[in-house]
Design an enzyme around this catalytic site. Structure first.
Site, short mmCIF file in Angstrom:
data_model
loop_
_atom_site.label_atom_id
_atom_site.label_comp_id
_atom_site.label_asym_id
_atom_site.label_seq_id
_atom_site.Cartn_x
_atom_site.Cartn_y
_atom_site.Cartn_z
N HIS A 306 -3.07 -6.61 4.08
CA HIS A 306 -2.15 -7.74 4.06
C HIS A 306 -2.53 -8.66 2.93
O HIS A 306 -3.71 -8.83 2.64
CB HIS A 306 -2.20 -8.50 5.41
CG HIS A 306 -1.00 -9.36 5.61
ND1 HIS A 306 -0.92 -10.63 5.10
CD2 HIS A 306 0.17 -9.13 6.25
CE1 HIS A 306 0.26 -11.14 5.41
NE2 HIS A 306 0.94 -10.25 6.11
N ASP A 363 2.71 -4.39 11.52
CA ASP A 363 3.59 -3.22 11.57
C ASP A 363 2.91 -1.98 12.10
O ASP A 363 3.58 -0.99 12.40
CB ASP A 363 4.12 -2.91 10.17
CG ASP A 363 5.12 -3.97 9.75
OD1 ASP A 363 5.94 -4.35 10.59
OD2 ASP A 363 5.05 -4.42 8.60
N1 CMC Z 1 -4.04 1.82 1.92
C1 CMC Z 1 -4.94 2.09 0.93
N2 CMC Z 1 -5.35 1.20 0.01
C2 CMC Z 1 -4.80 -0.02 0.07
C3 CMC Z 1 -3.88 -0.38 1.07
C4 CMC Z 1 -3.51 0.58 2.00
N3 CMC Z 1 -2.61 0.31 2.96
N4 CMC Z 1 -3.50 -1.67 0.88
C5 CMC Z 1 -4.18 -2.11 -0.19
N5 CMC Z 1 -4.98 -1.11 -0.67
C6 CMC Z 1 -5.90 -1.22 -1.81
C7 CMC Z 1 -5.13 -1.20 -3.13
O1 CMC Z 1 -5.03 0.11 -3.65
C8 CMC Z 1 -5.99 -2.10 -3.98
O2 CMC Z 1 -7.08 -1.34 -4.45
P1 CMC Z 1 -7.73 -1.62 -5.92
O3 CMC Z 1 -8.26 -3.02 -5.83
O4 CMC Z 1 -8.76 -0.57 -6.04
O5 CMC Z 1 -6.60 -1.47 -6.88
C9 CMC Z 1 -6.54 -3.13 -3.02
O6 CMC Z 1 -6.52 -2.50 -1.73
C10 CMC Z 1 -5.71 -4.40 -2.97
O7 CMC Z 1 -4.35 -4.03 -2.75
P2 CMC Z 1 -3.12 -4.82 -3.35
O8 CMC Z 1 -1.91 -3.93 -3.32
O9 CMC Z 1 -3.50 -5.43 -4.65
O10 CMC Z 1 -2.99 -5.97 -2.26
P3 CMC Z 1 -1.74 -6.84 -2.03
O11 CMC Z 1 -2.23 -8.08 -1.39
O12 CMC Z 1 -0.95 -6.98 -3.28
O13 CMC Z 1 -0.85 -5.96 -1.03
C11 CMC Z 1 0.14 -5.01 0.88
C12 CMC Z 1 -0.68 -6.19 0.31
C13 CMC Z 1 0.52 -5.34 2.33
C14 CMC Z 1 1.44 -4.84 0.07
C15 CMC Z 1 -0.73 -3.72 0.80
O14 CMC Z 1 -1.90 -3.87 1.56
C16 CMC Z 1 0.06 -2.49 1.25
O15 CMC Z 1 0.74 -1.86 0.42
N6 CMC Z 1 -0.04 -2.11 2.55
C17 CMC Z 1 0.74 -1.01 3.08
C18 CMC Z 1 2.16 -1.48 3.37
C19 CMC Z 1 2.24 -2.38 4.59
O16 CMC Z 1 1.65 -2.09 5.64
N7 CMC Z 1 3.02 -3.46 4.47
C20 CMC Z 1 3.26 -4.39 5.59
C21 CMC Z 1 2.72 -5.75 5.31
S1 CMC Z 1 2.63 -6.76 6.78
C22 CMC Z 1 4.25 -7.13 7.17
C23 CMC Z 1 4.90 -8.04 6.22
O17 CMC Z 1 4.42 -9.18 6.06
O18 CMC Z 1 5.93 -7.64 5.64
#
Ligand code: CMC
Length: 428
Positions: A306, A363
């Site tokens: 998140h 989720d």
């Molecule tokens: N599985 C594997 N690696 C992950 C995941 C995951 N679900 N989420 C983040 N990472 C890694 C990502 O690859 C990155 O690694 P590095 O630093 O080596 O590049 C690091 O963790 C940080 O990720 P980010 O994408 O920069 O983090 P963010 O804050 O931009 O993204 C997120 C947050 C929710 C989009 C992301 O964690 C994600 O894609 N999760 C899966 C989709 C999901 O479950 N979304 C629902 C969010 S909660 C409901 C809502 O509020 O809508």
């Protein structure tokens, strides 16, 4: 003395005030940065940018705290109803008995949609995604009430709020009914919000439909847990669209589209698809954890991570307990719950997830509950939209009432070609 932050740039020192929120959050007010220094800020994804002051929702991602108007989400999930929570978010206080009765009355008595809206459902191709239908139909409401769209008229805003809250469940249930070729049912004003929705989803005109109170209660809690989450992608969309003084129907329609993506509200659908894939592939959760860890592989564990919660998501704790209860009482066994539990346990032991602070989010388990309620997978994001609606409304209303109201208009850092001449086509 008021705190400030100093910025030293090209030999000059500039000072910017620090603003503090009611629970101690601090921010640098850089409103005059460009006029003073010529600089703008660069913050892709707005990870360090506060776009507004808001008194609606507070969350502390490190401590796993979520408050609606100061009240912990755990208390609201246990004691409140979705309509009462919506009132709290939109108007700032818990309603008195009289206020709640009136609010519920308005929402109950606006739940029918104009008969000609039903014709829209015939115009879509077969089996359209219900999120696209929901957004399109919500947007179209502006054509039915076009004389009541003044965003500076309290009464017109009030009736639009009632209409949106009342009609979205009807619009959502109709898109499902249409996709399975069943007749559209009128709302039943004798039922509560969630029970009425379940009846419109699963009832038919041929026989009586008894809503299961356990299912209605579970849905009610899920809606409360989704009701607001401060400046997330869809809420920021509602605010940005609303900042052009565009009406609430259009702003909510845009927010529904923003919610559709798999990184936001589409994640609950993506979680079930992922769990199903793991199950069909023999249930080896470790293989998928390896894939998620592999930087060469674009696969992510859906329902994990998140932007704000870096410890745990308080909503996922409540939902996990509820998923267990509901699935324990269910007569059919849900193999995907087993896969989910195994996956969570294995992932939380992995350094990759610990170091990156990736925990199950709202989720991860909500899809399993929707599945237990027989809600089809492509309706999951629509359920999220129904839940988030009070939050979008509250945030849009707060923006319109903000004494510093301004159209939203971020800056950019241009990285394209330098100035050059047009080349005639025969010389290219
Ligand atoms: N599985 C594997 N690696 C992950 C995941 C995951 N679900 N989420 C983040 N990472 C890694 C990502 O690859 C990155 O690694 P590095 O630093 O080596 O590049 C690091 O963790 C940080 O990720 P980010 O994408 O920069 O983090 P963010 O804050 O931009 O993204 C997120 C947050 C929710 C989009 C992301 O964690 C994600 O894609 N999760 C899966 C989709 C999901 O479950 N979304 C629902 C969010 S909660 C409901 C809502 O509020 O809508």
């Amino acid at each position: 003395m008021a705190e400030t932050v100093k910025l030293v740039y090209q030999g000059s020192t500039y000072e910017f005030p620090v603003v503090e929120g009611s629970l101690g959050e601090k921010a640098v007010d850089i409103g005059s940065l460009r006029s003073q220094t010529g600089l703008v800020t660069f913050d892709p994804g707005y990870a360090s940018t506060g776009s507004c002051k808001s008194a609606i929702t507070f969350l502390d991602g490190e401590k796993g705290i979520l408050l609606y108007r100061g009240i912990p989400i755990e208390q609201l999930a246990e004691k409140s109803s979705f309509i009462e929570t919506a009132y709290l978010l939109i108007y700032g206080e818990l309603p008195s008995c009289k206020q709640l009765d009136e609010f519920s009355h308005h929402i109950t008595h606006h739940s029918m949609v104009h008969e000609s809206i039903k014709n829209f459902y015939d115009g879509f191709p077969n089996n359209p995604h219900p999120m696209a239908v929901a957004s399109a139909v919500v947007g179209s409401l502006a054509t039915f009430y076009q004389n009541e769209l003044n965003v500076r008229d309290e009464r017109e805003i009030e009736i639009t709020i009632h209409r949106l809250l009342a009609k979205l469940p009807t619009i959502a249930a109709y898109s499902y009914k249409k996709s399975i070729g069943q007749p559209l049912l009128y709302p039943d004003n004798s039922l509560g919000y969630s029970a009425n929705f379940l009846k419109m989803m699963f009832g038919t005109p041929c026989e009586d439909y008894e809503v299961d109170p356990v299912a209605a209660k579970a849905l009610e809690v899920l809606l409360i847990l989704h009701a607001d989450h401060e400046q997330n992608c869809s809420t920021s969309t509602a605010r940005l669209v609303g900042s052009s003084m565009c009406n609430l129907f259009a702003s909510v329609s845009a927010a529904i589209y923003a919610l559709w993506g798999p990184l936001h509200g589409g994640a609950n659908q993506a979680v079930i698809e992922m769990l199903q894939e793991i199950y069909d592939d023999g249930g080896d959760v470790r293989k998928y954890i390896q894939k998620a860890k592999d930087s060469e592989d674009s696969f992510r564990l859906m329902g994990f991570g998140h932007r704000v919660y870096k410890n745990f998501d308080p909503r996922s704790k409540i939902i996990k307990t509820m998923a267990h209860k509901l699935l324990e009482t269910s007569t059919t066994k849900e193999p995907l719950l087993e896969v989910a539990l195994e996956l969570e346990e294995a992932a939380l032991k992995e350094n990759y997830f610990i170091e990156k602070k990736l925990y199950p989010n709202v989720d991860f388990y909500s899809g399993l509950i929707y599945k237990a309620l027989n809600i089809p997978v492509n309706m999951f994001p629509v359920m999220f939209a129904m839940g988030r609606l009070p939050g979008w409304i509250a945030q849009w209303k707060e923006l319109q009432e903000d004494e510093n109201f301004k159209i939203g208009r971020p800056r950019q850092i241009y990285t394209g070609a330098k100035t050059r001449d047009y080349t005639p086509i025969e010389k290219r």
